[in-house]
Design a protein around this motif. Structure first.
Motif, PDB file in Angstrom:
ATOM      1  N   LYS A 185       0.836  -1.211   0.000  1.00 48.89           N
ATOM      2  CA  LYS A 185       0.000   0.000   0.000  1.00 48.89           C
ATOM      3  C   LYS A 185       0.868   1.257   0.000  1.00 48.89           C
ATOM      4  N   ALA A 186       1.958   1.223   0.761  1.00 45.78           N
ATOM      5  CA  ALA A 186       2.840   2.391   0.821  1.00 45.78           C
ATOM      6  C   ALA A 186       3.492   2.656  -0.530  1.00 45.78           C
ATOM      7  N   CYS A 187       3.915   1.592  -1.205  1.00 47.95           N
ATOM      8  CA  CYS A 187       4.566   1.750  -2.511  1.00 47.95           C
ATOM      9  C   CYS A 187       3.596   2.254  -3.569  1.00 47.95           C
ATOM     10  N   VAL A 188       2.374   1.728  -3.541  1.00 53.11           N
ATOM     11  CA  VAL A 188       1.386   2.101  -4.557  1.00 53.11           C
ATOM     12  C   VAL A 188       0.963   3.564  -4.410  1.00 53.11           C
ATOM     13  N   ASN A 189       1.178   4.150  -3.239  1.00 47.92           N
ATOM     14  CA  ASN A 189       0.906   5.577  -3.062  1.00 47.92           C
ATOM     15  C   ASN A 189       1.958   6.465  -3.721  1.00 47.92           C
ATOM     16  N   GLU A 190       2.983   5.851  -4.315  1.00 46.88           N
ATOM     17  CA  GLU A 190       4.026   6.559  -5.059  1.00 46.88           C
ATOM     18  C   GLU A 190       4.723   7.644  -4.245  1.00 46.88           C
ATOM     19  N   PRO A 191       5.341   7.269  -3.116  1.00 48.38           N
ATOM     20  CA  PRO A 191       6.123   8.259  -2.373  1.00 48.38           C
ATOM     21  C   PRO A 191       7.332   8.682  -3.203  1.00 48.38           C
ATOM     22  N   SER A 214       0.450  -3.589  -9.678  1.00 46.82           N
ATOM     23  CA  SER A 214      -0.536  -2.615  -9.185  1.00 46.82           C
ATOM     24  C   SER A 214      -0.366  -1.270  -9.876  1.00 46.82           C
ATOM     25  N   LEU A 215       0.875  -0.817  -9.974  1.00 43.64           N
ATOM     26  CA  LEU A 215       1.137   0.471 -10.605  1.00 43.64           C
ATOM     27  C   LEU A 215       0.816   0.438 -12.092  1.00 43.64           C
ATOM     28  N   ALA A 216       1.108  -0.685 -12.744  1.00 47.39           N
ATOM     29  CA  ALA A 216       0.772  -0.811 -14.171  1.00 47.39           C
ATOM     30  C   ALA A 216      -0.737  -0.763 -14.373  1.00 47.39           C
ATOM     31  N   ARG A 217      -1.488  -1.388 -13.475  1.00 48.83           N
ATOM     32  CA  ARG A 217      -2.957  -1.347 -13.569  1.00 48.83           C
ATOM     33  C   ARG A 217      -3.482   0.071 -13.361  1.00 48.83           C
ATOM     34  N   LEU A 218      -2.720   0.871 -12.651  1.00 50.21           N
ATOM     35  CA  LEU A 218      -3.108   2.269 -12.447  1.00 50.21           C
ATOM     36  C   LEU A 218      -2.663   3.157 -13.607  1.00 50.21           C
ATOM     37  N   GLY A 219      -2.091   2.518 -14.636  1.00 47.56           N
ATOM     38  CA  GLY A 219      -1.667   3.269 -15.807  1.00 47.56           C
ATOM     39  C   GLY A 219      -0.322   3.926 -15.679  1.00 47.56           C
ATOM     40  N   ARG A 220       0.458   3.558 -14.648  1.00 47.17           N
ATOM     41  CA  ARG A 220       1.771   4.160 -14.452  1.00 47.17           C
ATOM     42  C   ARG A 220       2.804   3.459 -15.329  1.00 47.17           C
ATOM     43  N   ARG A 221       3.773   4.218 -15.815  1.00 51.22           N
ATOM     44  CA  ARG A 221       4.862   3.651 -16.614  1.00 51.22           C
ATOM     45  C   ARG A 221       5.954   3.205 -15.643  1.00 51.22           C
ATOM     46  N   VAL A 222       6.145   1.899 -15.553  1.00 48.11           N
ATOM     47  CA  VAL A 222       7.012   1.302 -14.536  1.00 48.11           C
ATOM     48  C   VAL A 222       8.316   0.830 -15.171  1.00 48.11           C
ATOM     49  N   LEU A 223       9.419   1.221 -14.592  1.00 44.35           N
ATOM     50  CA  LEU A 223      10.745   0.753 -15.010  1.00 44.35           C
ATOM     51  C   LEU A 223      11.409   0.045 -13.841  1.00 44.35           C
ATOM     52  N   ILE A 224      11.862  -1.175 -14.078  1.00 42.28           N
ATOM     53  CA  ILE A 224      12.592  -1.944 -13.064  1.00 42.28           C
ATOM     54  C   ILE A 224      14.070  -1.948 -13.432  1.00 42.28           C
ATOM     55  N   GLN A 300      21.922   9.848 -22.295  1.00 39.82           N
ATOM     56  CA  GLN A 300      21.313  10.033 -23.609  1.00 39.82           C
ATOM     57  C   GLN A 300      19.810  10.271 -23.446  1.00 39.82           C
ATOM     58  N   ALA A 301      19.179  10.775 -24.483  1.00 34.75           N
ATOM     59  CA  ALA A 301      17.732  11.003 -24.458  1.00 34.75           C
ATOM     60  C   ALA A 301      17.051   9.877 -25.227  1.00 34.75           C
ATOM     61  N   SER A 302      16.527   8.904 -24.496  1.00 35.85           N
ATOM     62  CA  SER A 302      15.958   7.717 -25.136  1.00 35.85           C
ATOM     63  C   SER A 302      14.486   7.892 -25.494  1.00 35.85           C
ATOM     64  N   GLY A 303      13.818   8.805 -24.819  1.00 32.09           N
ATOM     65  CA  GLY A 303      12.379   8.946 -25.019  1.00 32.09           C
ATOM     66  C   GLY A 303      11.558   8.151 -24.033  1.00 32.09           C
ATOM     67  N   LEU A 304      12.192   7.265 -23.265  1.00 33.45           N
ATOM     68  CA  LEU A 304      11.472   6.502 -22.243  1.00 33.45           C
ATOM     69  C   LEU A 304      11.229   7.419 -21.048  1.00 33.45           C
ATOM     70  N   ALA A 305       9.981   7.489 -20.603  1.00 33.38           N
ATOM     71  CA  ALA A 305       9.623   8.424 -19.528  1.00 33.38           C
ATOM     72  C   ALA A 305       8.883   7.693 -18.422  1.00 33.38           C
ATOM     73  N   PRO A 306       9.595   7.003 -17.520  1.00 30.77           N
ATOM     74  CA  PRO A 306       8.912   6.269 -16.453  1.00 30.77           C
ATOM     75  C   PRO A 306       8.314   7.196 -15.409  1.00 30.77           C
ATOM     76  N   ASN A 307       7.192   6.760 -14.844  1.00 23.07           N
ATOM     77  CA  ASN A 307       6.604   7.468 -13.701  1.00 23.07           C
ATOM     78  C   ASN A 307       7.210   6.977 -12.388  1.00 23.07           C
ATOM     79  N   VAL A 308       7.494   5.672 -12.343  1.00 22.93           N
ATOM     80  CA  VAL A 308       7.993   5.049 -11.110  1.00 22.93           C
ATOM     81  C   VAL A 308       9.201   4.180 -11.442  1.00 22.93           C
ATOM     82  N   ILE A 309      10.242   4.301 -10.643  1.00 26.18           N
ATOM     83  CA  ILE A 309      11.436   3.460 -10.756  1.00 26.18           C
ATOM     84  C   ILE A 309      11.428   2.469  -9.604  1.00 26.18           C
TER      85      ILE A 309
END
Length: 589
Positions: A185-191, A214-224, A300-309
């Motif tokens: 729950k704490a992580c999904v709140n995107e601190p 969970s974050l992907a279901r919320l439409g967030r762009r997730v990068l691991i 470099q500028a790749s164009g990838l724009a994650p919301n959450v790392i």
């Protein structure tokens, strides 16, 4: 207060030390490099397929592993540079991907030397972008000093987030414990920044998978991201196992697929970005190594724009790299790791610097309240779990064994087995899960043949009593000791040559889970133990070694080394903790 210039100075000093080491290695013979574990000699070409050469040797005591960059050469022939893609048959068969294989390739013997890759320039380029007002500066500043402010982000649509989490928990095949639920729950709140500490067996990687989904279901762009290909692969594999419908992409070389499910694609970043072109949401989760992310997102500028790392194994990510995370452009950075297990590796000259630490440890130092700890181990039985809790995690109750694991005991079929020696039977049948075998003081340093023979015999008897080899791990500080144990087992159990137990140093077993662990401390010379105390008595190394086991741990250690007199503070503290831990175990002579 830490500055970017401090990081640059530390990196350049590290580089100078590394260059000195490389110059020293160039003066050594192939045989001397082999003794140091950095080379293999006497390799013969077995097959070639495309750009992959498979070679075989009579023995391998090196630290060369899949992913190692190597130089293949014969003195009178040209040199080939490549990457090891597979190591089989207890290290005697290695496959190396090279740029091009000649039609008249020399059959051998070849020598293979590990080549250190220098990423200093890449990291320096990223650090130089850390300037006031620039992207990444707020993340950097938040970790510069103790008590530095972390800018909190306002949670939007809290009801929707709670609904997504509740629905995901209902879909899981197993229940999650309270600490996992709170962390999810704490992580999904995107601190802005949050750390999740995962002690052994507490399901850290599965939690990361739940957070990513969970974050992907919320439409967030997730990068691991993670320090190694293997850690990235493990994270993606966990998501694939729990949520097979989620589209996953690994950015990187297709040769580095070890443990990656077949339906997870490896793509170049350009393709991954094209398939992830929406600026508002994403249906795929992307994974890559941290250094790859530094190159493509920070420099470099790749164009990838994650919301959450999501950073996995953040306890192994060097601080100088990790402080550049803000350059990736995400509003939320979530660290998953454990700074009480294996740390990053630094040169001995710089190891005492405050900057010779991990990103996870830095977060703990500056913002201890920003770290949540998972507290239920699904791997360890109650005795091993209590030992780990008392020795490394602040006492009993801080880490507990799950109901499904607490009563586990090693189960082997000893009845009527005449080949099992009485001493081995005593160890294998003992109700105690943690046993200390007092080794004889014979002045050994990095090779102890008497102890190697005793360790090998115990392992052989366990296997002959029904324990599958892949449920046994033998851990020792030294490659020479590991090689000696391996040779004895191979000689006596010829039919197991292709399926030996894991026999290696502790660096190679983090992430492993087995029933039974045997630890060979090897060193019996107290004066030598004094010199290397910070290494062999390291609490992090002992934590990792012991906690690989579900049900039983046997440690061979000479009582004399407890009388070592380390000359540095780190060694003294390590020895004190090691002595306290060892003396709580059930002792046999």
């Amino acid at each position: 207060m830490m500055t970017p210039e401090d990081l640059i100075e530390f990196l350049l000093a590290e580089r100078r030390e590394s260059e000195k080491q490389q110059q020293f290695y160039k003066l050594l013979s192939d045989e001397a490099m082999s003794q140091l574990g950095r080379a293999i000699t006497g390799l013969e070409v077995v097959t070639t397929k495309g750009n992959v050469i498979t070679l075989e040797c009579s023995h391998n005591e090196s630290r060369i592993r899949p992913g190692s960059h190597v130089s293949l050469f014969v003195r009178e022939h040209s040199r080939l540079m490549g990457e090891v893609v597979a190591v089989e048959d207890a290290g005697k068969v290695l496959s190396v991907a090279v740029g091009k294989v000649a039609d008249d390739l020399f059959s051998g013997p070849w020598s293979m030397v590990e080549v250190e890759r220098d990423f200093t320039i890449l990291v320096l380029q990223a650090i130089k972008k850390l300037q006031p007002g620039a992207s990444g500066w707020s993340f950097f500043r938040s970790l510069c000093e103790e008590g530095g402010k972390i800018i909190e982000r306002r949670v939007t649509k809290p009801t929707e987030r709670q609904q997504v989490v509740d629905r995901l928990i209902q879909e899981l095949p197993v229940q999650i414990d309270v600490s996992q639920c709170d962390a999810l729950k704490a992580c999904v709140n995107e601190p802005a920044v949050l750390g999740v500490q995962g002690p052994p067996g507490t399901g850290k990687t599965n939690l990361l998978a739940m957070v990513a989904e969970s974050l992907a279901r919320l439409g967030r762009r997730v990068l691991i991201v993670a320090p190694t290909h293997q850690a990235v692969n493990n994270s993606l594999a966990a998501i694939n196992s729990l949520f097979p419908a989620r589209k996953l992409v690994k950015v990187g070389n297709a040769l580095r697929r070890e443990s990656l499910p077949d339906d997870v694609e490896c793509q170049v970043l350009k393709v991954a970005v094209r398939n992830d072109s929406s600026r508002t949401s994403s249906e795929q989760v992307i994974g890559m190594t941290f250094l790859s992310a530094l190159q493509h997102l920070a420099v470099q500028a790749s164009g990838l724009a994650p919301n959450v790392i999501l950073i996995d194994e953040a306890g192994q990510l060097p601080l100088c790299q990790g402080m550049c995370t803000g350059l990736f452009g995400a509003g939320s950075t979530l660290l998953f790791g454990d700074d009480l297990q294996m740390p990053p590796v630094f040169t001995s000259e710089r190891g005492s610097s405050p900057l010779a630490t991990s990103l996870f440890s830095r977060l703990r130092h500056c913002h201890p309240a920003s770290i949540l700890m998972l507290n239920t181990s699904y791997r360890l039985n109650s005795e091993i779990c209590d030992f780990i809790a008392e020795s490394f995690y602040g006492g009993a109750g801080r880490l507990i064994a799950a109901e499904s694991s607490r009563d586990r005991r090693l189960s082997v079929a000893l009845g009527g087995n005449t080949v099992t020696a009485s001493f081995s039977r005593q160890i294998l049948q003992a109700e105690k899960s943690l046993i200390w075998i007092r080794s004889t003081d014979d002045g050994s340093r990095q090779l102890n043949l008497r102890e190697a023979e005793a360790v090998a015999q115990l392992a052989i008897h366990a296997i002959q009593s029904g324990l599958h080899p892949n449920q046994l791990a033998i851990v020792t500080p030294y490659r020479r000791q590991a090689a000696a144990i391996r040779r004895i087992i191979q000689y006596q159990l010829v039919n197991l040559s292709a399926n030996l137990p894991i026999i290696d140093t502790v660096e190679r077993v983090q992430g492993l889970t087995v029933e039974f662990v045997i630890i060979s401390m090897c060193t019996t010379d107290a004066d030598y133990a004094s010199e290397v105390a910070g290494f062999i008595f390291s609490p992090n190394r002992l934590n990792v070694a012991v906690s690989r086991a579900r049900t039983k741990v046997v440690i061979f250690a000479c009582e004399e080394i407890l009388n070592a007199l380390p000359t540095d503070y780190e060694g003294l503290i390590a020895l004190k903790k090691f002595r306290e831990s060892l003396l709580t175990m059930y002792a046999l002579s």
